[in-house]
Design a protein around this motif. Structure first.
Motif, mmCIF file in Angstrom:
data_model
loop_
_atom_site.group_PDB
_atom_site.id
_atom_site.type_symbol
_atom_site.label_atom_id
_atom_site.label_comp_id
_atom_site.label_asym_id
_atom_site.label_seq_id
_atom_site.Cartn_x
_atom_site.Cartn_y
_atom_site.Cartn_z
ATOM 1 N N ALA A 25 59.752 5.406 -56.514
ATOM 2 C CA ALA A 25 61.161 4.696 -55.877
ATOM 3 C C ALA A 25 60.930 3.159 -56.672
ATOM 4 C CB ALA A 25 60.747 4.563 -54.258
ATOM 5 N N HIS A 26 60.030 2.718 -56.846
ATOM 6 C CA HIS A 26 60.202 1.409 -57.585
ATOM 7 C C HIS A 26 60.829 1.660 -58.933
ATOM 8 C CE1 HIS A 26 59.484 -2.711 -58.806
ATOM 9 N NE2 HIS A 26 59.078 -2.076 -59.826
ATOM 10 N N LEU A 27 60.208 2.587 -59.671
ATOM 11 C CA LEU A 27 60.820 2.876 -60.987
ATOM 12 C C LEU A 27 61.982 3.228 -61.030
ATOM 13 C CD1 LEU A 27 57.584 4.525 -62.504
ATOM 14 C CD2 LEU A 27 58.403 2.226 -62.902
ATOM 15 N N ILE A 32 64.467 3.310 -64.092
ATOM 16 C CA ILE A 32 63.455 4.512 -64.987
ATOM 17 C C ILE A 32 63.316 5.691 -63.915
ATOM 18 C CG2 ILE A 32 60.958 5.031 -65.755
ATOM 19 C CD1 ILE A 32 60.832 1.870 -66.588
ATOM 20 N N HIS A 33 63.992 6.863 -64.209
ATOM 21 C CA HIS A 33 64.127 7.770 -63.394
ATOM 22 C C HIS A 33 63.100 8.797 -63.575
ATOM 23 C CE1 HIS A 33 67.802 6.066 -61.872
ATOM 24 N NE2 HIS A 33 68.096 5.917 -63.369
ATOM 25 N N LEU A 34 62.034 8.741 -62.708
ATOM 26 C CA LEU A 34 61.054 9.907 -62.670
ATOM 27 C C LEU A 34 60.730 10.191 -61.075
ATOM 28 C CD1 LEU A 34 58.071 7.636 -63.981
ATOM 29 C CD2 LEU A 34 59.652 9.315 -65.397
ATOM 30 N N SER A 35 60.215 11.648 -61.166
ATOM 31 C CA SER A 35 59.854 12.092 -59.894
ATOM 32 C C SER A 35 58.301 11.831 -59.561
ATOM 33 C CB SER A 35 60.173 13.613 -59.889
ATOM 34 O OG SER A 35 59.070 14.303 -60.789
ATOM 35 N N TYR A 42 51.264 12.409 -64.957
ATOM 36 C CA TYR A 42 50.472 11.424 -65.681
ATOM 37 C C TYR A 42 49.010 11.109 -65.579
ATOM 38 C CZ TYR A 42 55.388 10.076 -67.145
ATOM 39 O OH TYR A 42 56.593 9.915 -67.624
ATOM 40 N N GLU A 43 48.883 11.144 -63.841
ATOM 41 C CA GLU A 43 47.769 10.824 -63.502
ATOM 42 C C GLU A 43 46.682 11.772 -63.673
ATOM 43 O OE1 GLU A 43 47.783 9.143 -59.518
ATOM 44 O OE2 GLU A 43 49.171 7.468 -60.178
ATOM 45 N N SER A 44 47.065 13.232 -63.813
ATOM 46 C CA SER A 44 46.339 14.176 -63.935
ATOM 47 C C SER A 44 46.154 14.639 -65.470
ATOM 48 C CB SER A 44 46.611 15.420 -63.096
ATOM 49 O OG SER A 44 47.955 15.962 -63.793
ATOM 50 N N ASN A 50 56.003 7.582 -71.894
ATOM 51 C CA ASN A 50 56.240 6.997 -73.035
ATOM 52 C C ASN A 50 55.859 5.505 -72.775
ATOM 53 O OD1 ASN A 50 58.238 5.678 -71.992
ATOM 54 N ND2 ASN A 50 59.773 7.325 -72.342
ATOM 55 N N ALA A 51 56.078 4.780 -74.010
ATOM 56 C CA ALA A 51 55.672 3.454 -73.999
ATOM 57 C C ALA A 51 56.279 2.494 -73.031
ATOM 58 C CB ALA A 51 55.534 2.549 -75.225
ATOM 59 N N ASP A 52 57.784 2.695 -72.474
ATOM 60 C CA ASP A 52 58.442 2.066 -71.859
ATOM 61 C C ASP A 52 58.068 2.428 -70.208
ATOM 62 O OD1 ASP A 52 60.113 0.870 -73.801
ATOM 63 O OD2 ASP A 52 61.568 2.244 -73.638
ATOM 64 N N VAL A 53 57.603 3.428 -70.049
ATOM 65 C CA VAL A 53 57.166 3.667 -68.703
ATOM 66 C C VAL A 53 55.872 3.280 -68.193
ATOM 67 C CG1 VAL A 53 56.652 5.590 -66.990
ATOM 68 C CG2 VAL A 53 58.611 5.978 -68.450
ATOM 69 N N PHE A 54 54.925 3.481 -69.368
ATOM 70 C CA PHE A 54 53.353 2.811 -69.430
ATOM 71 C C PHE A 54 53.554 1.263 -69.300
ATOM 72 C CE2 PHE A 54 49.573 0.931 -71.129
ATOM 73 C CZ PHE A 54 48.726 1.646 -70.138
ATOM 74 N N VAL A 55 54.413 0.703 -69.738
ATOM 75 C CA VAL A 55 54.331 -0.771 -69.721
ATOM 76 C C VAL A 55 54.869 -1.097 -68.138
ATOM 77 C CG1 VAL A 55 55.811 -2.715 -70.129
ATOM 78 C CG2 VAL A 55 54.667 -1.304 -72.027
ATOM 79 N N ALA A 56 56.031 -0.331 -67.774
ATOM 80 C CA ALA A 56 56.681 -0.491 -66.555
ATOM 81 C C ALA A 56 55.487 -0.369 -65.426
ATOM 82 C CB ALA A 56 57.962 0.484 -66.299
#
Length: 131
Positions: A25-27, A32-35, A42-44, A50-56
């Motif tokens: 929800a925060h992203l 940054i639209h993710l489910s 990502y966690e598994s 990608n780099a932008d998502v990782f930094v966020a």
């Protein structure tokens, strides 16, 4: 071999006290639209951000990706430590002095407990010549 990025993301999220749904929800709120399913991936280790998502994610979790060490060589602060530091900075000089006094007393109390435990454990291991 476990994916270290996956482990880092999961541990950092849990340390920050956020759920996967809260994170998604925060992203989404910052564009940054993710489910939640993608975050679980990502966690598994099934997929990688990608780099932008990782930094966020690192910013959201207040995680320092430099290996937990700041530029000054000191361990990076965890979210709770940052919160305490922010609270301390909001105090007036009298309040800050009070916090320093309490910390000094607590450090001394913990030091004495450690000394006592070390002395006690050494005494347990000493057979006293009987044996």
């Amino acid at each position: 071999m476990p994916n270290p990025i996956a482990s880092i993301l999961k541990q950092a999220r849990k340390a920050s006290g956020l759920s996967v749904k809260d994170t998604a929800a925060h992203l989404n709120n910052i564009g940054i639209h993710l489910s939640a399913k993608t975050l679980y991936g990502y966690e598994s280790g099934i997929s990688m951000p990608n780099a932008d998502v990782f930094v966020a994610l690192c910013q959201l979790y207040q995680y320092d990706p430099s290996g937990g060490v700041s530029d000054a060589g000191m361990p990076a602060l965890h979210a709770e430590e940052r919160s305490l530091l922010d609270d301390y900075r909001q105090l007036d000089p009298c309040g800050q002095e009070f916090v320093r006094t309490v910390l000094g007393h607590e450090k001394e109390r913990v030091r004495k407990i450690r000394e006592w435990k070390e002395a006690y454990s050494e005494g347990e291991n000493d057979s006293g010549g009987c044996g």
